[in-house]
Design an enzyme around this catalytic site. Structure first.
Site, PDB file in Angstrom:
ATOM      1  N   ASP A 275      -5.522  -4.947  -8.796  1.00 42.84           N
ATOM      2  CA  ASP A 275      -4.808  -3.842  -9.447  1.00 42.84           C
ATOM      3  C   ASP A 275      -4.601  -4.145 -10.926  1.00 42.84           C
ATOM      4  OD1 ASP A 275      -4.641  -2.701  -6.926  1.00 42.84           O
ATOM      5  OD2 ASP A 275      -2.673  -3.576  -6.517  1.00 42.84           O
TER       6      ASP A 275
ATOM      7  N   GLU B  63       0.827  -1.210   0.000  1.00 39.00           N
ATOM      8  CA  GLU B  63       0.000   0.000   0.000  1.00 39.00           C
ATOM      9  C   GLU B  63       0.860   1.257   0.000  1.00 39.00           C
ATOM     10  OE1 GLU B  63      -3.041  -0.195  -0.611  1.00 39.00           O
ATOM     11  OE2 GLU B  63      -3.202  -2.359  -0.341  1.00 39.00           O
TER      12      GLU B  63
END
EC number: 3.4.24.-
Length: 652
Positions: free
Chosen positions: A525, A450
């Site tokens: 993603d 992250e």
């Protein structure tokens, strides 16, 4: 107790069981009364008994072409035949009477009478009576009459409430609302000001049609509301009816189509007949794509029930005499699959795009839904609107509802800023899973993953701003980073999309650089990045090699034939190469940014491991100064809205 009895009575199986026993018992008792202590014998046995002198009385009655004979034995006989229902062994009974049927080919009445008289049997002749015929007829018909009566009664109950009978399948299932019952007005529909302007003419026509007709104007026969789910299309239609003060007939597109052929077309006719009686009126058809899809591509063939329903709808909307004063408003998420004949002028000749609201629209929607909710002073709905780009009315209502639920779970009397902040996270990413056991190694992987997204987003911040990052698991995600656009955008540039691609690649790149591993955490993603890159190449013409050509447009419908390939194998290969090139370019860009900012990347990851959640102010401080704000280091707490407001101002 009363409801249970009603359920038992309406159970079809119990009804059929009851009817079966009723008919069986009726026939059994009738046959038992007529044949108790009697046996049936044939003509040969009858002649033998008369010849043996064992017949005391003989009665015969002509019944059409046959003779019904009955009599009494002089010497009763014993019989083990079952004359009724036996539960154990059959009992031995004495038989004193007999019956027989004589056909014309056996003998004549005079011969039978002579034979009986010669053997001293008392002969009685009964004339043919119509009463016996009627009794036999009733015995045969009454049970079936009772059966059909109950079957039709059950079909009436199962045919739907509202007093419908089994013959009313073709009646419209639309819900009718009188003008007095419609309380929705334009003031209740927020965030759709332009859409309301498009519908003002419809309201004015319904209020004063002569003002338009005397100038030769024709009001649109139909208005198609198109937009994403939850944008308020149904609410807009109700508001039009409420402002115009006319009856409102609402029905779903799926309500027209049934398994019975012709039912859908009949319901369309019934709907328009009801609307004509109440004219001026509005007919609202929700999800019209269920019945209005292009003809010839359905799963049921070229002449299926759905197509008949669509044909009838086209006919009713085609300006037949008597349709004046009826306006059809329909809502759909997929206007691209509708039949072209439905969209031509004269039918749905006005199309209103109900899009996602902008920041002002979102604020207005929040104010409407917050009317019945007690909000604390630190709640700024304008700030909530800025934090929820892309949300539609249904999403915003859900945010406030979730905030109320969170406040109730925390035993609060009002909804404060922390409740709304938690509600936003729940709507975006799902409920948190704080009790989920995560190993230290996995926490580090998620933190650096992250942090990779975050550092790329901080460097490439032309269009989007990092708003929040967390490693608290929510839904199926181990963590997430939220980047908000600086302002509402209708258009995205090629550079903006490339920045988003690089941001999506930041997580996997961080895993490879820091831990030299590849995990499944980047699957979502990659999914988003691949879709965006393919859209850039095939839809938006952003490939220098392939040029401004659209290779992929509308998606094929379910039931349609497979679309013919409009591109060659070589072009398909080049499309894949261009998509791969964009993704590799984004990956290299993300790797370059993370390598150049290794220390900041590490600071953000370590802060995530310590605090689990970082807001925009904390992230900005780490990026610019390398330190966390002192107030936050003292104690970890849920941010107030005053703090969030100051962060938003700093971001600007």
């Amino acid at each position: 107790m009363k409801k249970q009895n009603n359920g038992l009575i309406k159970n079809p199986f119990l009804w059929l069981l009851f009817i079966f026993f009723l008919v069986t018992g009726f026939q059994y008792f009738y046959s038992g009364n007529n044949s108790g202590g009697s046996q049936q014998i044939n003509y040969t046995e009858l002649v033998q008994e008369i010849t043996d002198g064992n017949v005391k009385e003989l009665t015969y009655q002509p019944n059409g072409s046959v003779i019904e004979v009955s009599g009494v034995y002089k010497n009763p006989k014993t019989s083990k035949e079952e004359t009724g229902i036996q539960f154990f062994t059959p009992s031995v009974t004495k038989v004193e009477k007999f019956t027989s049927t004589i056909l014309p080919a056996d003998t004549t009445v005079s011969e039978l009478q002579k034979l009986a008289t010669d053997h001293k049997a008392e002969v009685t002749v009964k004339h043919e009576s119509s009463s016996g015929i009627w009794i036999n007829l009733l015995v045969s018909i009454v049970p079936f009459g009772i059966l059909f009566f109950f079957l039709f009664s059950m079909m009436g109950n199962m045919g739907g409430g509202n007093g419908r009978n089994p013959m009313s399948f073709g009646r419209s299932k639309a819900k009718a609302a009188n003008k007095e019952d419609i309380k929705v007005r334009f003031s209740d529909v927020a965030g759709a000001e332009e859409e309301k302007q498009e519908l003002v003419e419809v309201v004015e026509f319904l209020k004063d049609p002569k003002r338009f007709t005397k100038l030769g104007a024709r009001i649109p026969a139909g208005v198609l509301l198109e937009g994403p789910p939850g944008t308020g299309k149904t609410l807009l239609a109700k508001a039009v009816a409420g402002e115009a003060g006319v009856p409102f007939f609402s029905i779903s597109g799926s309500d027209f189509v049934e398994m019975f052929v012709g039912v859908g077309a009949s319901r369309v006719r019934s709907l328009f007949e009801d609307a004509k009686k109440a004219a001026p009126a509005i007919i609202f058809i929700d999800e019209i794509d269920a019945v209005g899809r292009q003809r010839g591509v359905g799963l049921g063939g070229g002449n299926d029930e759905r197509e008949q329903t669509l044909n009838q709808l086209l006919i009713e909307m085609d300006g037949f005499e008597g349709n004046e004063g009826i306006i059809v408003i329909a809502a759909t998420n997929r206007s691209d699959v509708l039949d072209p004949a439905l969209l031509r002028p004269g039918r749905f000749d006005r199309k209103v795009l109900v899009g996602r609201p902008d920041v002002k629209g979102r604020e207005a929607i929040l104010k409407v839904h917050a009317k019945n909710k007690p909000l604390a002073e630190d709640v700024d709905l304008k700030l909530v609107a800025q934090q929820t780009p892309g949300f539609v009315g249904a999403d915003l209502e859900n945010v406030l509802n979730e905030a109320a639920l969170v406040a109730a779970r925390r035993n609060k009397s009002i909804i404060d800023a922390s409740d709304i902040d938690e509600a936003e996270d729940r709507v975006i990413a799902g409920p948190s899973k704080k009790d989920k056991t995560v190993s230290q190694k996995e926490r580090e992987l998620v933190a650096y993953h992250e942090a990779g997204h975050t550092i790329v987003g901080l460097v490439l911040s032309n269009a989007r701003v990092v708003h929040k990052v967390t490693i608290v698991p929510r839904g199926r995600a181990g963590g997430y980073m939220i980047a908000l656009p600086k302002e509402d955008q209708m258009l995205l540039s090629k550079e903006d999309m490339k920045e988003q691609l690089a941001g999506l690649m930041g997580g996997r790149v961080a895993e490879e650089i820091i831990f030299n591993v590849q995990t499944t955490g980047a699957s979502n993603d990659f999914e988003q990045a691949t879709q965006m890159a393919r859209a850039m190449v095939t839809e938006y013409g952003m490939s220098e090699k392939l040029g401004p050509v659209q290779y992929e447009g509308n998606h094929a419908m379910l039931g349609a034939q497979s679309p013919q390939k409009s591109i060659s194998e070589q072009t398909a290969y080049e499309i894949d190469e261009e998509v791969r090139s964009l993704l590799n370019e984004a990956r290299n860009k993300a790797a370059e940014i993370i390598q150049s900012n290794r220390e900041t990347h590490k600071l953000i990851a370590e802060a995530l491991l310590k605090y689990e959640t970082l807001d925009s102010t904390q992230i900005k401080a780490l990026y610019e100064t390398g330190k966390m704000p002192e107030a936050v280091e003292e104690e970890s707490h849920a941010l107030s809205y005053d703090e969030v407001k100051s962060k938003m101002n700093d971001e600007k």
